[in-house]
Enzyme design. Sequence first.
Site, mmCIF file in Angstrom:
data_model
loop_
_atom_site.group_PDB
_atom_site.id
_atom_site.type_symbol
_atom_site.label_atom_id
_atom_site.label_comp_id
_atom_site.label_asym_id
_atom_site.label_seq_id
_atom_site.Cartn_x
_atom_site.Cartn_y
_atom_site.Cartn_z
ATOM 1 C CD GLU A 83 -2.315 5.825 -8.352
ATOM 2 O OE1 GLU A 83 -1.377 6.545 -8.081
ATOM 3 O OE2 GLU A 83 -1.962 4.556 -8.296
ATOM 4 C CG ASP A 318 10.747 -0.065 -4.109
ATOM 5 O OD1 ASP A 318 11.391 1.229 -4.146
ATOM 6 O OD2 ASP A 318 9.922 -0.359 -4.667
ATOM 7 C CE LYS A 345 6.628 1.513 -1.718
ATOM 8 N NZ LYS A 345 7.888 1.340 -2.644
ATOM 9 C CD1 TRP A 404 0.184 4.713 -4.528
ATOM 10 C CD2 TRP A 404 -1.389 6.216 -4.165
ATOM 11 N NE1 TRP A 404 -0.917 4.205 -5.064
ATOM 12 C CE2 TRP A 404 -2.002 5.002 -4.644
ATOM 13 C CE3 TRP A 404 -2.254 7.352 -3.662
ATOM 14 C CZ2 TRP A 404 -3.173 5.115 -5.490
ATOM 15 C CZ3 TRP A 404 -3.576 7.223 -4.374
ATOM 16 C CH2 TRP A 404 -3.895 6.076 -4.788
#
Length: 694
Positions: A83, A318, A345, A404
């Site tokens: 990542e 979340d 998100k 992310w």
Amino acid sequence: MLKHSLIACAIFPALLLLAASGRTATLDDSKLRSTDQDTGNWLMYGRTYEDHRFSPLNQINEQSIGKLGLTWSHEFGTTRGLEATPLVEDGIIYATGNWSVVYAIDAKTGKIRWTYDPKVPRARAYFICCDVVNRGVALYRGKVYVGTLDGRLIALDERTGAPVWDVSTADSSTKPYAITGAPRIAKGMVVIGNAGAEYGVRGYISAFDAQTGKMVWRFYTVPGDPSKGFESKAMEIAAKTWSGEWWKVGGGGTAWEGIVYDPTLDLLYFGTGNPTAWYRSLRGGSGESLYTASILAVRAATGELAWHFQTTPGDNWDFDSTQPLVQADLSIGGRTRKVIMQANKNGFFYVLDRATGEFISGKPFVSGITWATGLDPKTGRPVETPDSAKPAIISPAPDGAHNWNPMAFSPTTGLVYLPAKSGTQSLHVPDTNWKYNPDKNNLGRAPGYEGPLAAKLKSMPHPTGELLAWNPVSQRAAWHAKYPVAVGGGVLATAGNLVFQGRADGVLAAYRATDGKQLWTFDAGTGIMAPPVTYQIDGVQYVSVLAGWGGPDGLGNDPGWGPVKPGFGRMLTFTLGGNAAFKAPAFGHKDPPPMPSITVNTSPQVVHQGELLFDDNCAGCHGAKAVAGPLPDLRYASTQTLEGIQAIVLGGARAARGMPSFQKILTAEQVRAIQAYIVSRAREGAKAAGRRNP
Ligand code: CA
């Protein structure tokens, strides 16, 4: 002084070499503030403090892109998610891979200069929600800084990779803290956050002296035990927004992704994760749970809170607010605003005033959001749909409409480019019997739920993914480039009118920045999550990216997310006219599973029990329905492994390889049920291929 050394270098080539070897130590605050002028290097996470991920390089452009070819590749031999944003300084790439390992690589040739392995205990994988990943290093005054999966911050000598200092940023020996994010340099300090809100920790960011590793300040994101007093006024205010005894659980709100910095305002910005547990009803049923699921600004000089903006008050789904933040100066409503932007998100794109935290605008950037009908136009507070905090199927899923994977902003087009997902769905059913358990995750999700919502979820359409070009001023899409998988990687924009992005099916693509036309592709042989970077050496422009498929999407291996490609991790680097040979080594199983020869009780009841237990405990790494992506596909396990399953799952026989003991979670009988389920899934696969019982 600079003038003199330039003259000397021009006269004596030998001195040029000397100057080059000493140059790394001069990457100081003033150079970090002017990285925009340094087009040859890529010196920090988003290239500049604004985190635009935009390069002024334009040798590779919409006309020349057809000649772009591979110039070198390097195989890491790993099989999990990569990542990181590689940083490039003076011909060397500094990248991170699995288990927080740091690589220094020759940027022209791909040859490894040095490798540093911080030797993270592999069994820690149990307390890391989302794969053993790392998103990159920071460079400063001749040192390379990396955060590790066991919560350490380490400074390495840039030339040799030898550790200079190594400090614990968290009590990771007793609490499930981890670091996956890249550190940020600000005013001679290294600033780092941590992860762990899924397990129950108290979030914070810390600033360390870059030279010595001594802690300068720490800012907590959620309040601690009120009976012990509060560290600051901000914590006292936050405590009023919690109910129950949150401090016994930790509270969450971890800052697990990047931290950005505006040196002029001297403010550090970062997003915070979910509260622990996930569900409002399990946290006392009321309150906003500050400062979780928020964007925060903290004064770099003191570590004090300057402002906060909570994107999801009293989060129940979340909706971490940790997605990469991008700064820009935008003309909005006839005046120039210093803004900070985030594609959250939760499905909304936020534009805030970064000096004050004032909400400027926010609009949904994906379709099908079910938890809120919109945002209050004045305050930006979401308007929740009725019953969205009760047991329900909610979109976006915890993986988010955007996670992310970094977005890019082109000052030329005025557009933000981001990987967006529509139609992700998740079942949220709180476990009414949930109690904090330090030995396992503390989402508070009901285990083994088989109610009508579970059947409904199975019948819902699959999510879709796209590269989205978004106008942050008008808050509208400029164009969409759909792809055949739900997950796209991080983004790079360049002055060549190009946008580069890899994706889960292993394709690295270049698009025209103005209209989204796909101009070029390359098959990297494995899914790409990381953002590409670009740099220039000796007049040649390079584009470089890490390819390695994993993370929660990769490990969970949901078949509804399209033709994703697990494989071996590698770095790929391209130039115009590049013609290096490349053939990805084969990965995974070509043939159906063999018929297992082990004799176990595979009665329908036992197999069903095993399936529910597998879903709750194993599928997150070994794949949905026991069909794995990057990690071992248990349907292919040898008879010896299947027979030894108790020693592996309960005894921790493979802890050193990253398979931790579940002794505190599962009983021997439950492991037998999981064994029966695996055997039954292997038999189904073998039978479908016409194999017979031995
Ligand atoms: Ca989270």
